[in-house]
Design an enzyme around this catalytic site. Structure first.
Site, PDB file in Angstrom:
ATOM      1  CE  LYS A   1      -6.200 -14.593  -8.983  1.00 14.35           C
ATOM      2  NZ  LYS A   1      -7.613 -14.311  -9.098  1.00 14.35           N
TER       3      LYS A   1
ATOM      4  CB  SER B   1      -9.879 -15.654 -11.499  1.00 17.34           C
ATOM      5  OG  SER B   1     -10.095 -15.334 -10.140  1.00 17.34           O
TER       6      SER B   1
END
Lengths: 200, 161
Positions: free
Chosen positions: B86, B42
């Site tokens: 993230k 990701s």
């Protein structure tokens, strides 16, 4: 010396009264000021005690002061608007439940507020992940990884009815016992709400 | 009898040193600096799929010095036992525009990040599960800021913007 003051300020930011208490204890036991080696010994002792207290309060249990009347009558039952610091309840918060997040319906938990990470709230868990919780107007589904919390005193409690389900990652501990005032020392029981929850 | 006393004393001394060391280790890991093994697609191309070891500092988020563009380690709102890495795209009060599924459609949505929350997204928008799926992330779930990669040695170094 500077380092000590900085460390003290940093730890104060991070860990409340429990730490102050133990630090004053060590200081009183080492009151002679004077030669640098004595100061260095005091500094080492303070640092060790501080680190151990911080670890214990993070991983095992800590003592927390409960403010406000949103958990009446479980905590702070005297609805006195001038609650002074001495009459507020002190409770024992255990952190062992955070290893696997083993929480049950009716547990009283301490969690960081979703709207302001610096505030901590004390409320009771009414719904666990996957449950459907009945509020006045609606039936709400508690998503995975979240819980639904409500205060015992529904009239004056800001809880999941205003800010929604709380992620379990924000839960900082579970309250097991009241430690102050002495006439109400005892364990805090699980109180499951009736007819509020349909487990999935 | 005396021998047992000596052995017991030495055992206590060793145990207390080990306890002190573990406490210092815990405090350093939670409040100063720790390392973390991150893997998954990701955050391509910033972080590799097979796994990088990064250094995470735990001071900036307590001082409120995080901003958009920072790589952060957060506790997952979907599973409190997992951590995610993230990038912060928007802080509270900012307006964020995002597309839910960039591989399928070009449509996008906008919203304002509420108070006390941040908006995080993975760099690889096609396979990342982030704020586009679970909504704005409460600031209290942020655990630290990723600032450096230490493994593999070929990509050792600080993360730029």
């Amino acid at each position: 010396m500077f380092f000590l003051i900085e460390l003290y300020a940093f730890l104060k930011l991070v860990n409340p009264s429990w730490f102050h208490f133990s630090l004053t204890f060590v200081f009183i036991g080492n009151v002679e000021m004077g030669t640098p080696s004595v100061l260095w010994n005091i500094a080492k002792k303070c640092f060790t005690v501080g680190v151990i207290t911080l670890t214990v309060s993070d991983l095992f249990a800590s003592i927390v002061q409960v403010r406000g009347t949103s958990m009446c009558p479980t905590f702070n039952p005297k609805t006195n608007s001038l609650l002074d610091s001495l009459s507020e309840d002190r409770v024992l918060v255990e952190k062992l439940c955070l290893r696997n997040y083993k929480l049950a319906h009716g547990d009283v938990v301490v969690f960081s507020s979703p709207n302001n990470h610096k505030e901590k709230h004390v409320k009771r868990i009414v719904g666990l992940p996957g449950d459907w919780v009945r509020t006045i107007y609606d039936v709400v589904h508690v998503p995975e990884g979240h819980c639904w919390v409500e205060g015992d005193n529904s009239a004056s409690s800001l809880d999941s009815r205003s800010f929604g389900p709380v992620p379990l990652g924000l839960v900082k501990g579970r309250i097991t016992h009241i430690l102050w005032p002495p006439h109400r020392v005892g364990s805090v029981d699980r109180k499951s709400p009736q007819n509020r929850v349909c487990a999935s | 009898m005396r021998q047992w006393k000596i052995i017991a004393k030495e055992a206590m001394a060793r145990a207390s040193i080990i306890t002190k060391f573990l406490c210092v280790l815990h405090v350093t890991n939670s409040y100063v600096l720790s390392s973390n093994h991150v893997l998954g697609p990701s955050m391509l191309p910033t972080l590799s799929v097979t796994g990088d070891v990064v250094l995470v500092e735990h001071i900036s988020h307590r001082l409120g010095k995080l901003g958009s563009g920072d790589l952060v380690l957060v506790r997952s709102p979907l599973d409190p036992k997992k951590s995610l890495t993230k990038r912060i795209v928007a802080m509270e009060g900012d307006k964020v525009t995002f597309s839910l599924d960039p591989s399928r459609s070009h449509s996008s949505r906008s919203l304002v990040v509420p108070k006390g929350h941040v908006w995080i997204q993975g760099d690889n928008l096609y396979v990342s599960r982030d704020s586009r799926q679970f909504g704005p992330l409460p600031y209290g779930l942020i655990e630290g800021k990723v600032f450096m990669r230490v493994w593999p040695p070929s990509s050792f170094g600080f993360f730029g913007q």
